[in-house]
Motif scaffolding. Structure first.
Motif, PDB file in Angstrom:
ATOM      1  N   LEU A 152       7.246   4.876   4.320  1.00 21.18           N
ATOM      2  CA  LEU A 152       7.909   5.298   3.081  1.00 21.18           C
ATOM      3  C   LEU A 152       9.408   5.023   3.149  1.00 21.18           C
ATOM      4  CD1 LEU A 152       5.897   8.552   2.423  1.00 21.18           C
ATOM      5  CD2 LEU A 152       6.196   6.705   0.770  1.00 21.18           C
ATOM      6  N   ASN A 153      10.009   5.253   4.312  1.00 21.94           N
ATOM      7  CA  ASN A 153      11.442   4.957   4.472  1.00 21.94           C
ATOM      8  C   ASN A 153      11.701   3.473   4.220  1.00 21.94           C
ATOM      9  OD1 ASN A 153      14.105   5.680   4.985  1.00 21.94           O
ATOM     10  ND2 ASN A 153      13.876   5.687   7.208  1.00 21.94           N
ATOM     11  N   ASN A 154      10.819   2.626   4.752  1.00 22.04           N
ATOM     12  CA  ASN A 154      10.934   1.186   4.557  1.00 22.04           C
ATOM     13  C   ASN A 154      10.778   0.822   3.073  1.00 22.04           C
ATOM     14  OD1 ASN A 154       8.923  -1.693   5.330  1.00 22.04           O
ATOM     15  ND2 ASN A 154      11.134  -1.590   5.290  1.00 22.04           N
ATOM     16  N   ALA A 155       9.799   1.437   2.394  1.00 19.64           N
ATOM     17  CA  ALA A 155       9.568   1.134   0.981  1.00 19.64           C
ATOM     18  C   ALA A 155      10.732   1.609   0.112  1.00 19.64           C
ATOM     19  CB  ALA A 155       8.263   1.772   0.519  1.00 19.64           C
ATOM     20  N   ILE A 156      11.209   2.826   0.369  1.00 15.53           N
ATOM     21  CA  ILE A 156      12.294   3.388  -0.437  1.00 15.53           C
ATOM     22  C   ILE A 156      13.576   2.582  -0.255  1.00 15.53           C
ATOM     23  CG2 ILE A 156      13.757   5.430  -0.729  1.00 15.53           C
ATOM     24  CD1 ILE A 156      11.231   7.104  -0.002  1.00 15.53           C
ATOM     25  N   SER A 157      13.766   2.016   0.936  1.00 15.16           N
ATOM     26  CA  SER A 157      14.973   1.220   1.177  1.00 15.16           C
ATOM     27  C   SER A 157      15.046   0.004   0.265  1.00 15.16           C
ATOM     28  CB  SER A 157      15.021   0.762   2.644  1.00 15.16           C
ATOM     29  OG  SER A 157      14.073  -0.272   2.891  1.00 15.16           O
ATOM     30  N   GLY A 158      13.880  -0.486  -0.141  1.00 14.78           N
ATOM     31  CA  GLY A 158      13.874  -1.625  -1.056  1.00 14.78           C
ATOM     32  C   GLY A 158      14.460  -1.283  -2.412  1.00 14.78           C
ATOM     33  N   GLU A 177       5.666  -9.760  -4.701  1.00 13.38           N
ATOM     34  CA  GLU A 177       7.035  -9.361  -4.406  1.00 13.38           C
ATOM     35  C   GLU A 177       7.034  -8.029  -3.669  1.00 13.38           C
ATOM     36  OE1 GLU A 177       9.967  -9.941  -7.727  1.00 13.38           O
ATOM     37  OE2 GLU A 177       8.120 -10.215  -8.878  1.00 13.38           O
ATOM     38  N   ARG A 178       7.883  -7.945  -2.666  1.00 14.68           N
ATOM     39  CA  ARG A 178       7.968  -6.676  -1.942  1.00 14.68           C
ATOM     40  C   ARG A 178       8.641  -5.602  -2.798  1.00 14.68           C
ATOM     41  NH1 ARG A 178      11.905  -4.839   2.725  1.00 14.68           N
ATOM     42  NH2 ARG A 178      11.212  -2.681   2.732  1.00 14.68           N
ATOM     43  N   VAL A 179       9.628  -5.990  -3.589  1.00 15.23           N
ATOM     44  CA  VAL A 179      10.311  -5.072  -4.499  1.00 15.23           C
ATOM     45  C   VAL A 179      10.279  -5.674  -5.888  1.00 15.23           C
ATOM     46  CG1 VAL A 179      12.449  -3.855  -5.027  1.00 15.23           C
ATOM     47  CG2 VAL A 179      11.827  -4.291  -2.633  1.00 15.23           C
ATOM     48  N   LYS A 180       9.839  -4.898  -6.873  1.00 10.94           N
ATOM     49  CA  LYS A 180       9.719  -5.419  -8.239  1.00 10.94           C
ATOM     50  C   LYS A 180      10.218  -4.390  -9.230  1.00 10.94           C
ATOM     51  CE  LYS A 180       6.455  -7.453 -11.512  1.00 10.94           C
ATOM     52  NZ  LYS A 180       5.028  -7.855 -11.737  1.00 10.94           N
ATOM     53  N   ASP A 181      11.227  -4.771 -10.016  1.00  7.36           N
ATOM     54  CA  ASP A 181      11.719  -3.914 -11.098  1.00  7.36           C
ATOM     55  C   ASP A 181      10.753  -4.032 -12.264  1.00  7.36           C
ATOM     56  OD1 ASP A 181      13.132  -2.735 -13.289  1.00  7.36           O
ATOM     57  OD2 ASP A 181      15.004  -3.030 -12.166  1.00  7.36           O
TER      58      ASP A 181
END
Length: 775
Positions: free
Chosen positions: A741-747, A446-450
């Protein structure tokens, strides 16, 4: 194009630096270690105002302090202007400086030079100088600088040597526009158009060793300057211009340098002790404090980059429109050149399908600290803007951010719009992306995982390119000579700043000369002894000077064979061509005769023979780009907004890495600096133009604890114009962290940030807005 380098003995290998033992054992190699102890101490009094005219300076009481040699003001220095930018003549940077000027243009601008026997005496004298200023309104907002009635440089003696669009009567240091195709028409025909404005600040290089120089007069009445600099030949010319003396009266050398990152491509400290020694005839020394290096140096250019992208529904990028507003500060060092890279080293990344592009820029003067060169040199700012907007475009289209890049990225042999019409003959960017995705497991997670514990993990990606030199401008040179013991001396004008270029150039020479690389004695950066070299900047040392070393070594081998043929009695052309050079001997396979290299060396020292040496100067007509893909994995704390970097994967195409260890260290260091720019390093000015971030207490840079794993690999193309297929690596490595990092934080936040640094406070506010909107 790929070529094998497996059969090479010294190139593309992991070898220790030649000076590694001296460094780790604490040998006295840096400037303050080797400077004479009886030097006059030189310091400057600095302006407390952002814009003012000096009405009067009283130095009589300060001169009475015991130990004070002299105090100099604007009335004592030459009145012809120069630039402190270390660039090939004629410099694109305008001639807008004096050693001391009656008009001060930023808080920290030099007002007076004090020279004394002890630091205590100089510090006391500085406090006793009384200056009366006529304070004027400063220009602090760079958005309002162009055509402002308040002029930073109203003087008629200001001049620009090159047609860069500069006009001091408009507060313009440079302006230009270039394009290809009808951008507006293509944009109008696009399915999707996205636009954004991105702001980067004037980050500091924060090298461990601050600016420092010492000067002496030699027995021939010449000024000897020893400085922690990247550009010995440019320093000589700049001091000549500043002092109004012939270059032949100046010698410049450098000791071991404790880091530069572009800061030492400007003559920040050198002119002050040079002036003192020239006036007094006595040795002098100037060492910047950390505070001075923060408030009166040569940081990155603050830029605001506006980008518009037009694309089809399938993600094909058809048009790019970019405008950059750059803040050069009080003086124009590197202003006209850094800004160009914001577009010329970013737009080509997406040239494969692009039908049109337009790139415009203005560089303006303001009353803040003058900017200069910093690793990435404008490309860093442009890549942050363009790559961030491409990620936003991907989100708008519902595309994977890696897929949209794969669809549009530059490929070997494809067009490079906005890149000076140069060909793209060596490019492994597609392999860099594929390998980075494989390492991080992009397609299988997953690109973004809680994480369920108040923290969210996210992935981000970015690409970058740079250059390998300033094509058709800068020169790199090398002289190699065979010594009488059979070893070699390599004389170069480039400066090892800790990058290991002395070792890399020795490896190149050793590969050709077929000798151990520690048999190459490196003599570097001495304007009296070294062949002319523009210096160590623009990522050019390996590519330009390295090629000169390779060619000089080949000439030396030819020279050795010519001499050996005489001593082996080989007279016909066929026999000479059959001779084999084997590093420690020359062998004649037809007769079985041989002559050792040591004997050749000894014989060459006696008449009627000549010593064996060769000098080559190299200037490349093209600047082949290195490429890089960076993918970052972060964990964001939703309660505090803090970002923890768990993993950074960097895959780089720098052609053939000459020294794989040193190349890896370059990547790791650049990523660390890029992370600092993205998350930590802030620049804040007060309403009076005073910089708040004047120490490491206020200017935070990342430590090793802030950066976890950095995984570096190389996917090498082969560049025929570089030594053994090499391109550059020094600058590209800083360019991907900010947009990745901007791309990652946007998730995590659901939004992209358009200003750096991206602090925990900004992230937390964005998370709160996202949560509020969800309710």
């Amino acid at each position: 194009m790929m070529k094998s380098t497996d059969d090479l003995k010294y190139v593309n290998k992991k070898l220790p630096k030649l000076d590694s033992m001296a460094l780790v054992t604490g040998k006295p190699v840096y400037l303050d270690d080797v400077a004479p102890k009886d030097c006059l101490i030189v310091k400057v009094l600095r302006s407390p105002h952002a814009s003012a005219v000096i009405e009067s300076i009283k130095t009589d009481k300060a001169k009475l302090v015991p130990g004070i040699e002299d105090i100099y003001t604007w009335e004592d220095v030459p009145q012809h202007r120069f630039t402190m930018a270390g660039q090939t003549y004629p410099e694109p940077s305008p001639y807008d400086r004096l050693i001391l000027d009656r008009r001060v243009r930023y808080v920290g601008d030099p007002v007076a030079i004090v020279a004394g026997a002890t630091e205590k005496a100089v510090d006391k004298a500085l406090k006793l100088i009384k200056v009366s200023y006529i304070v004027e309104e400063p220009v602090l907002d760079f958005h309002k600088a162009k055509d402002n009635p308040i002029l930073v440089h109203p003087e008629d003696s200001w001049k620009s040597l090159c047609p860069v669009g500069a006009d001091n009567k408009r507060n313009l240091c440079a302006c230009d526009e270039c394009s290809d195709g009808d951008v507006d028409a293509v944009m109008a025909d696009c399915d999707v158009v996205v636009e954004g404005t991105y702001h980067t600040k004037a980050n500091q290089q924060t090298m461990m060793e601050t600016f420092r120089t010492y000067c002496t007069m030699d027995a021939y009445g010449r000024l000897n300057v020893v400085s922690s600099t990247q550009i010995v030949f440019h320093v000589r010319r700049i001091i000549s211009n500043a002092l109004g003396i012939p270059k032949s009266k100046i010698r410049v050398t450098k000791p071991r340098i404790g880091g530069g990152f572009g800061a030492k491509q400007s003559v920040v400290a050198e002119v002050f002790p040079a002036f003192v020694t020239w006036k007094t005839g006595k040795p002098s020394r100037m060492i910047f404090s950390r505070k001075e290096s923060q408030i009166a140096s040569s940081p990155r250019h603050e830029m605001e980059v506006t980008v518009k992208i037009g694309a089809s529904k399938d993600g094909t990028i058809r048009a790019i429109d970019m405008y950059t507003l750059s803040n050069t500060g009080a003086y124009g060092e590197h202003g006209p050149t850094t800004v160009g890279l914001s577009g010329h080293k970013s737009i080509p990344l997406y040239g494969r399908n692009a039908e049109a592009f337009r790139f415009r820029y203005d560089v303006v003067y303001t009353n803040v600290m003058s900017a200069g060169a910093y690793r990435g040199y404008g490309a860093t700012q442009g890549v942050f803007a363009l790559e961030s907007l491409v990620s936003e475009l991907a989100d708008k289209l519902g595309m994977d951010p890696t897929v949209i890049r794969e669809k549009n990225m530059l490929m070997e042999g494809t067009n490079m719009p906005a890149y000076y019409g140069e060909p793209n003959d060596s490019c492994a960017l597609d392999r860099c992306m594929a390998r980075a995705k494989e390492i991080i497991g992009w397609d299988s997670r997953e690109r973004v995982k809680d994480m369920g514990n108040g923290k969210v993990r996210s992935l981000g990606v970015a690409m970058a390119m740079q250059g390998s030199c300033i094509s058709n401008v800068d020169v790199g040179s090398a002289t190699i000579k065979l010594n009488d013991d059979g070893l070699f001396t390599l004389m170069i004008g480039s400066a090892d700043m800790g990058t290991g270029c002395d070792t890399i150039l020795a490896q190149i020479a050793a590969e050709v000369l077929q000798c151990p690389y520690d048999h190459i004695m490196v003599l570097a950066a001495d304007t009296d002894a070294s062949p002319y070299d523009a210096g160590s900047y623009a990522s050019s040392t390996t590519f330009v000077t390295g090629k000169a070393v390779e060619q000089a070594a080949m000439k030396v081998v030819d020279n050795i064979l010519e001499n050996a043929a005489v001593w082996l009695g080989v007279t016909d052309e066929t026999g000479r061509e059959a001779l084999r050079y084997e590093g420690d001997r020359v062998y004649d396979p037809s007769t079985g005769k041989e002559i050792s290299l040591a004997e050749i060396a000894q014989r060459s020292m006696a008449m009627p023979h000549h010593t064996i040496e060769a000098t080559v100067s190299n200037c490349s007509p093209t600047s082949p780009p290195p490429f890089m893909t960076g993918i970052v994995e972060i964990e964001v704390d939703k309660e505090t907004g803090s970002v923890e970097i768990l993993n950074y994967v960097a895959v780089v195409d720098c052609g053939t890495p000459i020294n794989r260890n040193l190349a890896r260290v370059q990547v790791e260091g650049g990523i660390g600096q890029g992370i600092g720019m993205a998350l930590y390093e802030d620049i804040q000015y007060g309403s009076n133009g005073r910089l708040y971030n004047n120490s490491f207490m206020q200017y935070k840079i990342p430590t090793r604890q802030d950066i976890h794993d950095i995984h570096v690999e190389f996917e090498s193309s082969y560049e025929d114009r570089g030594p053994f297929g090499a391109k550059s690596i020094g600058e590209i490595v800083i360019n991907t962290p900010s947009p990745a990092l901007n791309n990652a934080i946007s998730g995590v936040t659901g939004c992209y940030f358009h200003e750096l640094p991206i602090t925990p406070e900004k992230i937390l506010m964005a998370i709160r807005e996202k949560e509020k909107a969800a309710k």
